[in-house]
Design a protein around this motif. Structure first.
Motif, PDB file in Angstrom:
ATOM      1  N   UNK A  69       0.836  -1.208   0.000  1.00  0.00           N
ATOM      2  CA  UNK A  69       0.000   0.000   0.000  1.00  0.00           C
ATOM      3  C   UNK A  69       0.869   1.255   0.000  1.00  0.00           C
ATOM      4  N   UNK A  70       1.922   1.239   0.821  1.00  0.00           N
ATOM      5  CA  UNK A  70       2.796   2.415   0.918  1.00  0.00           C
ATOM      6  C   UNK A  70       3.508   2.666  -0.407  1.00  0.00           C
ATOM      7  N   UNK A  71       4.021   1.599  -1.013  1.00  0.00           N
ATOM      8  CA  UNK A  71       4.776   1.744  -2.259  1.00  0.00           C
ATOM      9  C   UNK A  71       3.871   2.225  -3.384  1.00  0.00           C
ATOM     10  N   UNK A  72       2.673   1.653  -3.487  1.00  0.00           N
ATOM     11  CA  UNK A  72       1.751   2.064  -4.544  1.00  0.00           C
ATOM     12  C   UNK A  72       1.352   3.520  -4.357  1.00  0.00           C
ATOM     13  N   UNK A  73       1.201   3.928  -3.102  1.00  0.00           N
ATOM     14  CA  UNK A  73       0.838   5.305  -2.827  1.00  0.00           C
ATOM     15  C   UNK A  73       1.939   6.270  -3.272  1.00  0.00           C
ATOM     16  N   UNK A  74       3.193   5.795  -3.245  1.00  0.00           N
ATOM     17  CA  UNK A  74       4.314   6.633  -3.699  1.00  0.00           C
ATOM     18  C   UNK A  74       4.528   6.520  -5.209  1.00  0.00           C
ATOM     19  N   UNK A  75       3.637   5.806  -5.894  1.00  0.00           N
ATOM     20  CA  UNK A  75       3.757   5.687  -7.355  1.00  0.00           C
ATOM     21  C   UNK A  75       4.771   4.647  -7.797  1.00  0.00           C
ATOM     22  N   UNK A  76       5.137   3.736  -6.885  1.00  0.00           N
ATOM     23  CA  UNK A  76       6.124   2.713  -7.228  1.00  0.00           C
ATOM     24  C   UNK A  76       5.423   1.468  -7.765  1.00  0.00           C
ATOM     25  N   UNK A  77       6.201   0.632  -8.453  1.00  0.00           N
ATOM     26  CA  UNK A  77       5.695  -0.676  -8.867  1.00  0.00           C
ATOM     27  C   UNK A  77       6.123  -1.687  -7.824  1.00  0.00           C
ATOM     28  N   UNK A  78       5.296  -2.701  -7.634  1.00  0.00           N
ATOM     29  CA  UNK A  78       5.574  -3.684  -6.585  1.00  0.00           C
ATOM     30  C   UNK A  78       5.747  -5.070  -7.195  1.00  0.00           C
ATOM     31  N   UNK A  79       6.857  -5.690  -6.813  1.00  0.00           N
ATOM     32  CA  UNK A  79       7.144  -7.059  -7.218  1.00  0.00           C
ATOM     33  C   UNK A  79       7.238  -7.896  -5.945  1.00  0.00           C
ATOM     34  N   UNK A  80       6.829  -9.153  -6.037  1.00  0.00           N
ATOM     35  CA  UNK A  80       6.829 -10.004  -4.840  1.00  0.00           C
ATOM     36  C   UNK A  80       7.834 -11.133  -4.958  1.00  0.00           C
ATOM     37  N   UNK A  81       8.505 -11.407  -3.844  1.00  0.00           N
ATOM     38  CA  UNK A  81       9.356 -12.588  -3.740  1.00  0.00           C
ATOM     39  C   UNK A  81       8.658 -13.557  -2.801  1.00  0.00           C
ATOM     40  N   UNK A  82       8.956 -14.833  -2.951  1.00  0.00           N
ATOM     41  CA  UNK A  82       8.423 -15.813  -2.017  1.00  0.00           C
ATOM     42  C   UNK A  82       9.228 -15.725  -0.710  1.00  0.00           C
ATOM     43  N   UNK A  83       8.791 -16.460   0.313  1.00  0.00           N
ATOM     44  CA  UNK A  83       9.466 -16.400   1.614  1.00  0.00           C
ATOM     45  C   UNK A  83      10.086 -17.748   1.960  1.00  0.00           C
ATOM     46  N   UNK A  84      10.956 -17.714   2.961  1.00  0.00           N
ATOM     47  CA  UNK A  84      11.607 -18.921   3.455  1.00  0.00           C
ATOM     48  C   UNK A  84      10.590 -19.810   4.195  1.00  0.00           C
ATOM     49  N   UNK A  85      10.701 -21.100   4.016  1.00  0.00           N
ATOM     50  CA  UNK A  85       9.729 -22.031   4.618  1.00  0.00           C
ATOM     51  C   UNK A  85       9.724 -21.953   6.148  1.00  0.00           C
ATOM     52  N   UNK A  86      10.886 -21.782   6.765  1.00  0.00           N
ATOM     53  CA  UNK A  86      10.947 -21.782   8.235  1.00  0.00           C
ATOM     54  C   UNK A  86      10.558 -20.445   8.841  1.00  0.00           C
ATOM     55  N   UNK A  87      11.167 -19.368   8.347  1.00  0.00           N
ATOM     56  CA  UNK A  87      10.966 -18.061   8.984  1.00  0.00           C
ATOM     57  C   UNK A  87       9.736 -17.331   8.456  1.00  0.00           C
ATOM     58  N   UNK A  88       9.244 -17.716   7.297  1.00  0.00           N
ATOM     59  CA  UNK A  88       8.176 -17.019   6.581  1.00  0.00           C
ATOM     60  C   UNK A  88       8.559 -15.563   6.262  1.00  0.00           C
ATOM     61  N   UNK A  89       9.867 -15.275   6.309  1.00  0.00           N
ATOM     62  CA  UNK A  89      10.393 -13.962   5.910  1.00  0.00           C
ATOM     63  C   UNK A  89      11.168 -14.129   4.601  1.00  0.00           C
ATOM     64  N   UNK A  90      11.470 -13.009   3.953  1.00  0.00           N
ATOM     65  CA  UNK A  90      12.370 -13.062   2.806  1.00  0.00           C
ATOM     66  C   UNK A  90      13.704 -13.635   3.267  1.00  0.00           C
ATOM     67  N   UNK A  91      14.405 -14.322   2.367  1.00  0.00           N
ATOM     68  CA  UNK A  91      15.763 -14.776   2.646  1.00  0.00           C
ATOM     69  C   UNK A  91      16.621 -14.376   1.449  1.00  0.00           C
ATOM     70  N   UNK A  92      17.933 -14.519   1.600  1.00  0.00           N
ATOM     71  CA  UNK A  92      18.822 -14.206   0.489  1.00  0.00           C
ATOM     72  C   UNK A  92      18.403 -14.995  -0.756  1.00  0.00           C
ATOM     73  N   UNK A  93      18.076 -16.265  -0.520  1.00  0.00           N
ATOM     74  CA  UNK A  93      17.725 -17.136  -1.635  1.00  0.00           C
ATOM     75  C   UNK A  93      16.437 -16.682  -2.333  1.00  0.00           C
ATOM     76  N   UNK A  94      15.411 -16.354  -1.550  1.00  0.00           N
ATOM     77  CA  UNK A  94      14.132 -15.992  -2.191  1.00  0.00           C
ATOM     78  C   UNK A  94      14.229 -14.619  -2.862  1.00  0.00           C
TER      79      UNK A  94
END
Ligand SMILES: *Cc1c(COP(=O)(O)O)cnc(C)c1O
Length: 370
Positions: free
Chosen positions: A98-123
């Motif tokens: 929401x914040x990025x779109x409001x600033x006129x940015x484009x948003x791309x999504x990465x998947x998350x790590x299976x254990x942490x459910x956060x982004x990782x270097x790999x994802x």
């Protein structure tokens, strides 16, 4: 009329407990505030900014009206402009999107790590394209993500890193706090957060002098000084003086409250039988127990069991960003297997510092029976 057996409910959260626990201190602060005649950008506000910066170990904190504003202004201040692309996770409640779109940015999504459910270097690496200008890492549920590795990867490529620390205030690894790793970091002081105001609030933390200066201008109409607009994209996003006073008091308790949150989640982890489900947590200072989240194959059954025992539950978050109806159009062909798998299985159980031992035990009892 049948009188039900009065088991009081264990709430997912009860904000009045934290407010009333510090009633005398908060009331005294309110009286001082009332008499001060300074209601916006006064001395409490300035002191809170420097106390938070000291606590986090960063050069600057700039207080703002909300965490979403902090994300938006941080992205603008680190150099993202209309048409630039940012990369973030899709399982973090949609705030960054929401914040990025409001600033006129484009948003791309990465998947998350299976254990942490956060982004990782790999994802992150798997999702990078040359157009990505910034990566936003959310330290989800209070768990400090693999932020050092992601910074290394990004900085080698000239990509800036913004941390979303809304759920991770106080988390640390090797003596560095969440918010001191990336180029800038966003905090929210929404009343349910670990560091909470009695209303809305947020902040950007950064070591960058220019980044901080840009956020300061953007939060107040783009002014460099009174009535002189030198930066486009400005607005009013100030933190109230009263909320700053509340936050100064609460910052002093943050480490102790985080330890209590961790100890509650530790109890849940001990109670949960092997194979019944998995808590998303870590037993260490890099986790601050913002939310106690269990990943379950049979979420609805477990949820019903907890509800039957008068224990509140919630789901953080039930819809991935790329499946939100407002945004989904652009992402029809995008599949994020780990994210989509988690969205169907995460369940939040009660976790806040003022839970009583009896209440924690009642949750443990149900978990033991799974
Ligand atoms: C709460 C939250 C935000 C947004 O903060 P607001 O102050 O409500 O705008 C952003 N990111 C995450 C991860 C959050 O939990």
């Amino acid at each position: 009329m049948a009188v039900t057996n009065a088991t009081t409910r264990v709430p997912v959260n009860d904000l009045s407990r934290a407010a009333l626990a510090l009633r005398a201190e908060l009331s005294a602060a309110f009286d001082r505030f009332l008499a001060s005649g300074r209601y916006v950008l006064g001395p409490e506000h300035a002191t809170f900014e420097s106390e938070l910066a000291d606590y986090l170990g960063v050069a600057h904190c700039v207080a703002l009206a909300s965490g979403t504003d902090a994300l938006e202004l941080a992205l603008m201040a680190v150099g993202c402009g209309p048409g630039d692309t940012i990369l973030n996770a899709a399982n973090c409640g949609g705030y960054t999107t929401a914040a990025a779109l409001s600033a006129g940015l484009r948003v791309r999504f990465a998947d998350v790590d299976t254990d942490t459910l956060c982004l990782s270097r790999e994802t992150v690496e798997a999702a990078l394209i040359p157009e990505v200008r910034a990566v936003v890492i959310t330290h989800l549920y209070g768990l400090l993500a693999e932020v050092e590795e992601i910074c290394d990867l990004c900085w080698e490529r000239g990509i800036v890193v913004v941390e979303d620390c809304a759920q991770a205030a106080g988390a640390q690894r090797d003596g560095r706090r969440a918010g001191a790793f990336g180029d800038a970091a966003a905090f929210s002081f929404y009343p349910t957060k670990n560091l909470a105001a009695l209303g809305d609030g947020g902040a950007v933390a950064t070591d960058g002098d220019e980044t901080a200066e840009r956020v300061r201008r953007l939060r107040q109409y783009g002014w460099e000084r009174k009535y002189e607009v030198t930066l486009p994209g400005g607005r009013n996003s100030r933190l109230d003086e009263l909320q700053a006073a509340v936050l100064r008091i609460r910052l002093g308790h943050l480490d102790e409250w985080n330890e209590r949150r961790r100890s509650i989640v530790r109890r849940y982890a001990d109670a949960l039988p092997p194979g019944a489900g998995r808590l998303v947590w870590h037993d260490g200072e890099d986790y601050v127990g913002h939310l106690a989240v269990v990943v379950l194959e049979d979420r609805e059954r477990v949820r019903a069991k907890l509800e039957a025992a008068e224990i509140g539950t919630d789901v953080h978050y039930p819809i991935a960003d790329h499946r939100q109806s407002a945004w989904a159009g652009e992402y029809i062909d995008l599949s994020l297997p780990v994210t989509e798998h988690a969205v169907e299985r995460v369940l939040t159980v009660p976790c806040f510092p003022e839970l009583t031992e009896d209440e924690v035990e009642r949750v443990c009892e149900v978990l033991r029976g799974l």
